[in-house]
Design an enzyme around this catalytic site. Structure first.
Site, PDB file in Angstrom:
ATOM      1  N   HIS A  13     -30.031  25.446 -68.340  1.00  0.00           N
ATOM      2  CA  HIS A  13     -30.052  24.520 -69.633  1.00  0.00           C
ATOM      3  C   HIS A  13     -29.100  25.057 -70.627  1.00  0.00           C
ATOM      4  O   HIS A  13     -28.084  24.492 -71.198  1.00  0.00           O
ATOM      5  CB  HIS A  13     -31.410  24.489 -70.582  1.00  0.00           C
ATOM      6  CG  HIS A  13     -32.405  23.789 -70.002  1.00  0.00           C
ATOM      7  ND1 HIS A  13     -32.247  22.684 -69.144  1.00  0.00           N
ATOM      8  CD2 HIS A  13     -33.876  24.000 -69.982  1.00  0.00           C
ATOM      9  CE1 HIS A  13     -33.459  22.043 -69.007  1.00  0.00           C
ATOM     10  NE2 HIS A  13     -34.391  23.003 -69.115  1.00  0.00           N
ATOM     11  N   HIS A  29     -34.224  28.507 -64.583  1.00  0.00           N
ATOM     12  CA  HIS A  29     -34.402  27.110 -65.256  1.00  0.00           C
ATOM     13  C   HIS A  29     -33.801  27.233 -66.752  1.00  0.00           C
ATOM     14  O   HIS A  29     -33.079  26.235 -67.021  1.00  0.00           O
ATOM     15  CB  HIS A  29     -35.686  26.993 -65.419  1.00  0.00           C
ATOM     16  CG  HIS A  29     -36.144  25.728 -65.946  1.00  0.00           C
ATOM     17  ND1 HIS A  29     -36.510  24.619 -65.398  1.00  0.00           N
ATOM     18  CD2 HIS A  29     -36.164  25.242 -67.266  1.00  0.00           C
ATOM     19  CE1 HIS A  29     -36.894  23.487 -66.381  1.00  0.00           C
ATOM     20  NE2 HIS A  29     -36.776  23.952 -67.707  1.00  0.00           N
ATOM     21  N   GLU A  30     -34.137  28.308 -67.668  1.00  0.00           N
ATOM     22  CA  GLU A  30     -33.472  28.371 -68.976  1.00  0.00           C
ATOM     23  C   GLU A  30     -32.189  28.525 -68.886  1.00  0.00           C
ATOM     24  O   GLU A  30     -31.397  28.153 -69.875  1.00  0.00           O
ATOM     25  CB  GLU A  30     -34.418  29.368 -69.741  1.00  0.00           C
ATOM     26  CG  GLU A  30     -35.925  29.097 -69.689  1.00  0.00           C
ATOM     27  CD  GLU A  30     -36.323  27.790 -70.346  1.00  0.00           C
ATOM     28  OE1 GLU A  30     -35.323  27.344 -71.094  1.00  0.00           O
ATOM     29  OE2 GLU A  30     -37.344  27.259 -70.339  1.00  0.00           O
TER      30      GLU A  30
END
Length: 217
Positions: free
Chosen positions: A68, A64-65
């Site tokens: 980004h 997820h990170e």
């Protein structure tokens, strides 16, 4: 690609990963907090839950990170994950007290590295923010395959595969749904500001997947 992950970022990701895995291990042992019914504290079972949490939370949280980060880099920015020690402590305490994980372990901070003072557009901000939840929703697919490949009976040699699959779907759907709430600094607020139809599709898919995962138990 990996050379763009700094040593400090690696350390922050590791600490946040461990804290979230501990939090989800606690709620598996004490689903209603330590004041409610607590499962028998078998060290083997505790280690098993922790191992499952490490796999499912680790994959969901880190990717997820990184979504980004690398989406921001694609737009010409620099981005690094920074843990929030206070929020990590809150996650563990809430898991222990009420059996709920408030997973806001930190954030991927984005910097302009062009030196020209360029301001990120609403579209760029929305796409960068949406990339994390999208990855979590996509991760539900391989975990769903694990559910179908795993045995239904507790005595089945592949039953653990089913458990990991269900937990993986729940964790990733939970991460996506929580981050898509259109409040504060969460991803949902930026996606909503960019494109409301995209926001609605993602948040419905996230909460729908989360609710559906409980029927797999």
């Amino acid at each position: 690609m990996f050379e763009r992950i700094t040593r400090r970022e690696e350390a922050d990701l590791f600490v946040a990963w461990m804290a979230i895995a501990i939090s989800f291990t606690i709620i598996k042992i004490a689903p209603y907090g330590i004041t409610g019914p607590v499962s028998r504290l078998d060290p083997v079972v505790m280690l098993l839950y922790f191992g499952i949490s490490l796999i499912t939370v680790g994959i969901g949280f880190i990717l997820h990170e990184m979504a980004h980060k690398f989406t921001a880099i694609r737009y010409g920015y620099w981005a690094e994950f920074r843990k929030d020690n206070i929020m990590l402590m809150i996650a563990i305490v809430m898991a222990a007290l009420v059996g709920f994980v408030f997973a806001a372990p930190g954030a991927t901070v984005i910097y302009s590295n062009t030196g020209d003072g360029r301001i990120m557009t609403r579209e760029q901000n929305g796409i960068i923010s949406a990339s994390g939840p999208v990855v979590n929703l996509l991760l539900c697919i391989p975990f769903l395959i694990m559910v179908f490949l795993g045995g239904i009976s507790f005595d089945s040699p592949t039953y653990l595969l089913r458990v990991i699959g269900i937990f993986g779907i729940q964790i990733n759907a939970m991460i996506a749904a929580f981050n898509l709430l259109p409040i504060s600094i969460l991803d949902g607020r930026k996606v909503f500001a960019w494109n409301i139809p995209v926001f609605l599709v993602l948040i419905v898919a996230s909460f729908g997947t989360l609710l559906a995962s409980f029927y797999l138990l």
